[in-house]
Write a protein that holds these residues in place. Structure first.
Motif, short mmCIF file in Angstrom:
data_model
loop_
_atom_site.label_atom_id
_atom_site.label_comp_id
_atom_site.label_asym_id
_atom_site.label_seq_id
_atom_site.Cartn_x
_atom_site.Cartn_y
_atom_site.Cartn_z
N LYS A 1 22.95 1.23 10.65
CA LYS A 1 24.36 1.46 11.01
C LYS A 1 24.60 0.93 12.42
N ALA A 2 23.69 1.25 13.33
CA ALA A 2 23.80 0.76 14.71
C ALA A 2 23.62 -0.76 14.74
N GLY A 3 22.70 -1.28 13.91
CA GLY A 3 22.46 -2.71 13.86
C GLY A 3 23.70 -3.49 13.43
N TRP A 4 24.37 -3.02 12.38
CA TRP A 4 25.59 -3.69 11.93
C TRP A 4 26.67 -3.63 13.01
N SER A 5 26.80 -2.50 13.65
CA SER A 5 27.80 -2.35 14.71
C SER A 5 27.58 -3.38 15.81
N TYR B 1 25.91 -6.24 15.55
CA TYR B 1 26.09 -7.59 15.03
C TYR B 1 27.56 -7.96 14.97
N PHE B 2 28.40 -7.00 14.58
CA PHE B 2 29.84 -7.26 14.51
C PHE B 2 30.44 -7.44 15.90
N GLN B 3 29.80 -6.90 16.93
CA GLN B 3 30.26 -7.18 18.30
C GLN B 3 29.93 -8.62 18.68
N TRP B 4 28.77 -9.10 18.26
CA TRP B 4 28.41 -10.49 18.52
C TRP B 4 29.32 -11.44 17.75
N PHE B 5 29.54 -11.13 16.47
CA PHE B 5 30.30 -12.00 15.58
C PHE B 5 31.42 -11.19 14.91
N PRO B 6 32.54 -11.00 15.62
CA PRO B 6 33.61 -10.14 15.11
C PRO B 6 34.31 -10.66 13.86
N ASP B 7 34.05 -11.92 13.49
CA ASP B 7 34.61 -12.46 12.25
C ASP B 7 33.52 -12.79 11.24
#
Length: 130
Positions: free
Chosen positions: A46-50, A52-58
């Motif tokens: 859950k933390a990992g996906w969060s 990753y989405f900060q790195w690549f928001p799209d």
């Protein structure tokens, strides 16, 4: 193999819906990235996906083909994203690459999510923007 669960998981990833991703992962979920790093446990992912989405928001997954063998499913398509959403005239922070995913289901949850993609381009973009 119920492809609907994998489609739901991909849709949750594309929507960046971390709560839905979390709900679809098995308690003993394992994530393996393209260079073989493993993360075990849905709380860590859950933390990992969060992050990753900060790195690549799209960040987006496009599935074009599925193949299954028992509880194992292979998905093929493309993954894409723009580092930190930083747009440039040349679009040099955007990548879209052929990718595949190995998925193992257990009790209608994603037990394994293993990614196969050439990570050189995204890592080069990250390094260039540090």
């Amino acid at each position: 193999m119920d492809k609907k669960i994998v489609y739901e998981f991909c849709r949750a990833i594309n929507d960046h819906n971390i709560d839905k991703i979390y709900a679809l992962m098995a308690e003993d979920h394992k994530f393996i990235d393209a260079i073989g790093n493993e993360v075990s446990g849905k709380d860590k992912m859950k933390a990992g996906w969060s992050g990753y989405f900060q790195w690549f928001p799209d960040y987006k997954i496009e599935i074009t083909d599925f193949f299954s063998n028992g509880n194992t499913l292979a998905a093929f398509g493309f993954a894409s994203g723009t580092f930190k959403g930083i747009k440039t005239d040349k679009n040099e922070n955007y990548w879209r690459l052929p990718a595949s995913w190995k998925t193992l289901l257990s009790n209608n949850k994603i037990k394994l999510w293993q990614v196969y993609v050439d990570t050189k381009v995204p890592f080069d973009i990250i390094s260039r923007n540090k």
